[in-house]
Design a protein around this motif. Sequence first.
Motif, mmCIF file in Angstrom:
data_model
loop_
_atom_site.group_PDB
_atom_site.id
_atom_site.type_symbol
_atom_site.label_atom_id
_atom_site.label_comp_id
_atom_site.label_asym_id
_atom_site.label_seq_id
_atom_site.Cartn_x
_atom_site.Cartn_y
_atom_site.Cartn_z
ATOM 1 N N ASP A 13 0.833 -1.213 0.000
ATOM 2 C CA ASP A 13 0.000 0.000 0.000
ATOM 3 C C ASP A 13 0.863 1.256 0.000
ATOM 4 O O ASP A 13 0.543 2.237 -0.670
ATOM 5 C CB ASP A 13 -0.938 0.016 1.201
ATOM 6 N N ALA A 14 1.966 1.225 0.747
ATOM 7 C CA ALA A 14 2.858 2.381 0.798
ATOM 8 C C ALA A 14 3.527 2.599 -0.554
ATOM 9 O O ALA A 14 3.724 3.739 -0.984
ATOM 10 C CB ALA A 14 3.905 2.200 1.889
ATOM 11 N N THR A 15 3.865 1.518 -1.221
ATOM 12 C CA THR A 15 4.480 1.621 -2.544
ATOM 13 C C THR A 15 3.511 2.242 -3.529
ATOM 14 O O THR A 15 3.860 3.182 -4.255
ATOM 15 C CB THR A 15 4.927 0.228 -3.044
ATOM 16 N N LEU A 16 2.289 1.747 -3.554
ATOM 17 C CA LEU A 16 1.287 2.306 -4.469
ATOM 18 C C LEU A 16 0.977 3.761 -4.122
ATOM 19 O O LEU A 16 0.808 4.598 -5.019
ATOM 20 C CB LEU A 16 0.025 1.455 -4.461
ATOM 21 N N ARG A 17 0.939 4.089 -2.851
ATOM 22 C CA ARG A 17 0.696 5.469 -2.422
ATOM 23 C C ARG A 17 1.843 6.369 -2.882
ATOM 24 O O ARG A 17 1.608 7.477 -3.370
ATOM 25 C CB ARG A 17 0.525 5.524 -0.904
ATOM 26 N N ALA A 18 3.082 5.897 -2.764
ATOM 27 C CA ALA A 18 4.234 6.681 -3.201
ATOM 28 C C ALA A 18 4.177 6.919 -4.711
ATOM 29 O O ALA A 18 4.488 8.016 -5.189
ATOM 30 C CB ALA A 18 5.536 5.974 -2.823
ATOM 31 N N LEU A 19 3.777 5.902 -5.450
ATOM 32 C CA LEU A 19 3.653 6.056 -6.898
ATOM 33 C C LEU A 19 2.553 7.060 -7.242
ATOM 34 O O LEU A 19 2.742 7.925 -8.104
ATOM 35 C CB LEU A 19 3.367 4.707 -7.554
ATOM 36 N N ALA A 20 1.432 6.954 -6.566
ATOM 37 C CA ALA A 20 0.331 7.894 -6.806
ATOM 38 C C ALA A 20 0.750 9.319 -6.459
ATOM 39 O O ALA A 20 0.474 10.256 -7.214
ATOM 40 C CB ALA A 20 -0.898 7.486 -6.006
ATOM 41 N N ASP A 21 1.440 9.476 -5.337
ATOM 42 C CA ASP A 21 1.915 10.801 -4.927
ATOM 43 C C ASP A 21 2.881 11.397 -5.941
ATOM 44 O O ASP A 21 2.954 12.613 -6.100
ATOM 45 C CB ASP A 21 2.586 10.739 -3.558
ATOM 46 N N ALA A 22 3.611 10.526 -6.649
ATOM 47 C CA ALA A 22 4.570 10.979 -7.656
ATOM 48 C C ALA A 22 3.893 11.259 -9.001
ATOM 49 O O ALA A 22 4.536 11.730 -9.930
ATOM 50 C CB ALA A 22 5.671 9.939 -7.839
#
Length: 67
Positions: A6-15
């Motif tokens: 979830d943190a990985t996907l959130r980081a990608l979305a934030d980017a």
Amino acid sequence: MTTEPDATLRALADAGFPIDTFTEEQRAVFAGLSAAELELILDIKRRLDAVEPEVQAHAVVAGAALF
């Protein structure tokens, strides 16, 4: 260092990655990235974003020259 899916996907979305448009299979691949892989993708995205206006300008000029 490991990353949580979830943190990985959130980081990608934030980017700015359009994770909402990814297929479930694509989301699974991105969610499974290692911390090093995630950092590499984010670094590449930052570098591409930094040159985006220049790249877009060249695309317009090149496109106009071709048509």
